[in-house]
Write an enzyme that holds these catalytic residues in place. Structure first.
Site, mmCIF file in Angstrom:
data_model
loop_
_atom_site.group_PDB
_atom_site.id
_atom_site.type_symbol
_atom_site.label_atom_id
_atom_site.label_comp_id
_atom_site.label_asym_id
_atom_site.label_seq_id
_atom_site.Cartn_x
_atom_site.Cartn_y
_atom_site.Cartn_z
ATOM 1 N N HIS A 18 -3.541 -19.828 -22.695
ATOM 2 C CA HIS A 18 -3.837 -18.847 -21.647
ATOM 3 C C HIS A 18 -2.520 -18.390 -21.020
ATOM 4 O O HIS A 18 -1.445 -18.851 -21.422
ATOM 5 C CB HIS A 18 -4.815 -19.406 -20.612
ATOM 6 N N HIS A 21 0.178 -20.928 -19.984
ATOM 7 C CA HIS A 21 1.031 -21.412 -21.083
ATOM 8 C C HIS A 21 2.030 -20.323 -21.486
ATOM 9 O O HIS A 21 3.198 -20.590 -21.757
ATOM 10 C CB HIS A 21 0.183 -21.755 -22.316
ATOM 11 N N CYS A 126 -7.350 -41.018 -14.712
ATOM 12 C CA CYS A 126 -7.958 -39.683 -14.760
ATOM 13 C C CYS A 126 -7.712 -39.108 -16.151
ATOM 14 O O CYS A 126 -6.548 -38.928 -16.548
ATOM 15 C CB CYS A 126 -7.360 -38.763 -13.696
ATOM 16 N N CYS A 129 -5.814 -35.664 -16.211
ATOM 17 C CA CYS A 129 -4.342 -35.743 -16.097
ATOM 18 C C CYS A 129 -3.766 -36.634 -17.177
ATOM 19 O O CYS A 129 -2.555 -36.664 -17.340
ATOM 20 C CB CYS A 129 -3.893 -36.414 -14.798
ATOM 21 N N LYS A 301 -7.706 -19.106 -8.664
ATOM 22 C CA LYS A 301 -7.243 -20.140 -9.577
ATOM 23 C C LYS A 301 -7.922 -19.919 -10.923
ATOM 24 O O LYS A 301 -9.093 -19.534 -10.943
ATOM 25 C CB LYS A 301 -7.690 -21.481 -8.988
ATOM 26 N N LYS A 304 -12.481 -22.488 -15.909
ATOM 27 C CA LYS A 304 -13.555 -22.118 -16.830
ATOM 28 C C LYS A 304 -14.757 -21.634 -16.048
ATOM 29 O O LYS A 304 -15.425 -20.687 -16.413
ATOM 30 C CB LYS A 304 -13.941 -23.330 -17.665
HETATM 31 N N1 MSP Z 1 0.491 -31.914 -22.647
HETATM 32 C C1 MSP Z 1 0.992 -31.913 -21.339
HETATM 33 C C2 MSP Z 1 2.486 -31.670 -21.342
HETATM 34 C C3 MSP Z 1 3.280 -32.659 -22.136
HETATM 35 S S1 MSP Z 1 4.964 -32.254 -22.158
HETATM 36 C C4 MSP Z 1 5.702 -33.584 -22.808
HETATM 37 C C5 MSP Z 1 0.302 -30.844 -20.517
HETATM 38 N N2 MSP Z 1 -0.283 -29.864 -21.180
HETATM 39 S S2 MSP Z 1 -1.101 -28.658 -20.535
HETATM 40 O O1 MSP Z 1 -1.523 -27.854 -21.629
HETATM 41 O O2 MSP Z 1 -2.123 -29.162 -19.684
HETATM 42 O O3 MSP Z 1 -0.135 -27.892 -19.613
HETATM 43 C C6 MSP Z 1 1.036 -27.399 -20.147
HETATM 44 C C7 MSP Z 1 1.799 -26.552 -19.173
HETATM 45 O O4 MSP Z 1 1.047 -25.411 -18.837
HETATM 46 C C8 MSP Z 1 2.142 -27.269 -17.895
HETATM 47 O O5 MSP Z 1 3.522 -27.074 -17.631
HETATM 48 C C9 MSP Z 1 1.331 -26.562 -16.853
HETATM 49 O O6 MSP Z 1 1.996 -26.501 -15.645
HETATM 50 C C10 MSP Z 1 1.220 -25.173 -17.474
HETATM 51 N N3 MSP Z 1 0.116 -24.453 -16.896
HETATM 52 C C11 MSP Z 1 -1.208 -24.719 -17.009
HETATM 53 N N4 MSP Z 1 -1.879 -23.830 -16.212
HETATM 54 C C12 MSP Z 1 -1.009 -23.022 -15.584
HETATM 55 C C13 MSP Z 1 -1.107 -21.931 -14.727
HETATM 56 N N5 MSP Z 1 -2.243 -21.492 -14.261
HETATM 57 N N6 MSP Z 1 0.046 -21.300 -14.374
HETATM 58 C C14 MSP Z 1 1.264 -21.673 -14.868
HETATM 59 N N7 MSP Z 1 1.383 -22.703 -15.670
HETATM 60 C C15 MSP Z 1 0.286 -23.451 -15.975
HETATM 61 O O7 MSP Z 1 0.351 -30.912 -19.308
#
Ligand code: MSP
Length: 686
Positions: A18, A21, A126, A129, A301, A304
């Site tokens: 999304h 990412h 959790c 997380c 925010k 889903k």
């Molecule tokens: N798998 C772990 C990271 C491991 S790194 C060794 C993880 N994955 S995640 O897919 O949940 O999140 C990845 C990244 O996407 C995180 O840095 C998180 O902050 C970012 N984001 C997820 N949702 C976001 C927003 N709405 N806005 C900006 N970044 C966001 O955590």
């Protein structure tokens, strides 16, 4: 030249990509492209985090084998990065053999150091997380403070990592490396967390199997974060002795500049666990961990439940990768939370790119006919020409310094300054008048040269964020596409290097205007409609211009983030009646319901209370509020208040205040704006 290594987090594969990412990945790509342009050996890594309970359960929900499920999630990420023109040099998957072997090697190093031991574990976990929680951290009802979902009690034998032994070494390291974590406010949070003492970390699980087996103990799989964090070196072939893995030697060597781009929610893992593992294994630490904020979508925010998880693909299709990348990185202050607003994107596109940059080129190219379509030869620059030339050189240096410091939006601010200055120069010089008489052709040549040279400067400076548009601009200037080469610094520094005689090639507008009708159609197609709201795209776009609000008056609390009091707020003084602001401006204010978790007086400051407020984020915020004369700490704990959450942090009495609590002055005293007990912390107020 120092090797430069930049990484994104590796993304969990339980969801498709999304824009959150995409934001992280575009930021890292901008840096990688910049350092390549500077001629540095550069490596850029992204990838996927494929193990852990969360993924195992998701596969179960879908009735698939975990491996088949994670394999099926690779193409959506690869496609997204291709669509966004992401130039990663490697894509690591944690289920790959090279990664698994690397993690097992690291484990053995920690074990050899004596930092791994077996013990009974009983605590909360959790799954959202993939993290352990102490009782203290939980919300009433044993809810995870981040996911607001019940945590699970885990009781099993587990291997532990002696994290507690690293609190002191970490604090010493932090002191010696003041730029290790950015932004600074986040670094302070990390430091206070470590100062409070660290507990040993459970690093294996035996109640499920979707992970990397512990060497010689296959009934245990490794904790998913130990597994995941290692990706940054496994992709380089590390950990390894010198001479074994050339990429590891180069990009994790002592003089490499290693930057991890992460979201604020995963900062602790990167700045405490990861450095402690590396210290234990005797491996150097990353140079810097940069935590960016979170994106909301039209003020909401992403969730889903609301159906507003925005995949990047439709946006790329509508606006192109370059524009989307530009918008992300220009709109959001890097390090702060920000909002993705469709209307705002279109406005920035039309104003800054169309009317600003595209127009600059379109306004001058037609006059080149007077010079056979070639860049004219001009002598030394003087007056307004020389002034703009030196401004361009100064701004190019500023953009370079900002990019070196990962201040991405500031770099784009400086670029915008040059676009504006060059447009103003064209306005002042009026080439359309100069072209009317042969006597002024000499001057026209100078004006054309200076303007085109500004566009050349801009084409290089914008290349890290808008690589295709940058090359389109260059093509019209008659210049070749940028092709970075190691050892060659292509950053513009000297004004006047655009060769005279270059044949310009006027083409289609680089940023064609999106008109009102097209805008309406785009919004109707792209803006997600929150569930329960039917067909009201305008409302959900959070940008209805007609609903301008009156400026709020006098309700600011007097301490918050050191913000002015109600009376002071009318600063700038006398106003003629109520000032109005556009809804867009109002939408920029991130008002959220906060739950006060702790409150205490600030020593020697009669007016100030130091609060810790849960705003629905991974860690509570510290807010210093000027309310101590009206409320005791006991009266504050457990209250739900309304907080301005995106106010720039300010220092008050030596404490960083990360928000402002709203209050109103009444004849009977100060009252706090409040929300009832059933409103979850972090809920936006509007
Ligand atoms: N798998 C772990 C990271 C491991 S790194 C060794 C993880 N994955 S995640 O897919 O949940 O999140 C990845 C990244 O996407 C995180 O840095 C998180 O902050 C970012 N984001 C997820 N949702 C976001 C927003 N709405 N806005 C900006 N970044 C966001 O955590």
């Amino acid at each position: 030249m120092k090797p430069f290594y930049v990484t994104t987090p590796i993304y969990y594969v339980n969801d498709k990509p999304h824009i959150g990412h995409a934001y992280s990945t575009a930021a890292a790509d901008m840096l990688a492209r910049y350092h390549r342009l500077r001629g540095q050996p550069t490596r850029f890594l992204t990838g996927l985090d494929e193990h852990g309970l969360k993924i195992e359960r998701r596969a179960q929900e879908l009735g698939q084998e975990p491996q088949a499920f994670v394999d099926s999630m690779v193409p959506p990420f690869e496609e997204a990065w291709q669509q966004l023109d992401i130039t990663h040099d490697d894509f690591i998957r944690t289920t790959s053999a090279r990664h698994k072997e690397a993690v097992q090697r690291l484990w053995k190093m920690l074990e050899a150091k004596g930092d791994i031991y077996l013990a009974d574990y009983e605590d909360w976990y959790c799954v959202g997380c993939e993290s352990f929680k102490t009782e203290k951290e939980l919300l009433p009802g044993n809810l995870c403070p981040d996911h607001k979902k019940p945590v699970e009690k885990i009781k099993e034998q587990s291997y532990f990592f002696r994290l507690s032994a690293y609190a002191e070494p970490l604090l010493r390291y932090f002191d010696a490396h003041p730029d290790f974590v950015k932004p600074e406010g986040r670094f302070n949070e990390v430091k206070s967390f470590v100062r409070a003492g660290l507990r040993d970390l459970s690093v294996s699980r035996s109640s499920f199997s979707w992970g990397i087996p512990v060497p010689e103990q296959p009934e245990h799989v490794m904790y998913v974060w130990l597994d995941a964090l290692t990706n940054y070196i496994s992709a380089l072939g590390g950990p390894a002795e010198p001479g074994v893995a050339p990429l590891y030697d180069q990009f994790w060597g002592e003089d490499a500049n290693v930057i991890h781009i992460v979201g604020k929610d995963i900062l602790r893992f990167h700045t405490i666990y990861w450095p402690a593992f590396l210290m234990s294994a005797g491996i150097r630490l990353p140079s810097q961990v940069w935590a960016h904020g979170w994106l909301t979508v039209n003020g909401e925010k992403m969730s889903k439940g609301l159906g507003n998880f925005l995949p990047p693909a439709p946006l790329v299709e509508a606006f192109g990768a370059d524009v989307l990348r530009y918008y992300f990185l220009r709109e959001v202050s890097f390090g702060q939370d920000g909002d993705f607003n469709h209307k705002n994107l279109i406005a920035r596109y039309n104003n800054e790119l169309g009317n600003g940059l595209g127009n600059l080129l379109n306004r001058i190219l037609p006059f080149l006919k007077k010079f056979d379509g070639k860049v004219p030869d001009v002598g030394p620059l003087e007056g307004a020409d020389a002034a703009l030339a030196s401004l361009a050189e100064g701004l190019a240096a500023q953009v370079r310094d900002n990019l070196d410091a990962v201040q991405l939006n500031r770099a784009l601010d400086a670029i915008k300054e040059l676009i504006d200055a060059a447009n103003k120069y064209v306005n002042d010089e009026e080439p359309w008048n100069l072209s009317k008489s042969d006597e002024t052709l000499g001057r026209l040549a100078q004006v054309a040269y200076v303007t085109l040279e500004c566009v050349r400067f801009l084409s290089v400076m914008l290349a890290p964020v808008m690589p295709n548009k940058a090359n389109e601009l260059r093509a019209q200037l008659g210049l070749g596409a940028l092709e970075p080469q190691v050892g060659v610094d292509a950053w513009p520094s000297r004004f006047g290097e655009l060769p005279a005689g270059t044949a310009v090639v006027a083409g289609k507008p680089v940023f064609p205007k999106i008109d009102a009708k097209q805008e309406e159609a785009l919004l109707a197609r792209l803006v997600p409609v929150p569930e329960g709201v039917e067909g009201d795209a305008e409302k959900s776009s959070g940008a209805d211009k007609k609903s301008a609000k009156k400026a709020p008056k006098g309700q600011a609390d007097s301490g918050g983030a050191g913000a002015p009091s109600g009376a002071d707020a009318a600063e700038g003084g006398v106003t003629d009646g109520p000032t109005t602001i556009e809804f867009d401006d109002f939408a920029k204010v991130d008002l959220r319901v906060g739950l006060v978790l702790t409150a205490e007086k600030v020593p020697k400051k009669d007016r100030l209370l130091r609060l810790e407020v849960d705003l629905g984020e991974p860690a509570p915020r510290q807010i210093v509020a000027g309310i101590a004369e009206h409320f005791t700490p006991e009266q504050m704990v457990g209250r739900r208040v309304v907080v301005v959450a995106n106010l720039a942090p300010r220092k008050l009495a030596g404490l960083v205040s990360q928000g402002m609590v709203l209050a109103t002055n009444t004849p009977t005293g100060l009252q706090l704006l409040a929300a009832s007990d059933d409103v979850p912390p972090g809920t936006p107020a509007k």
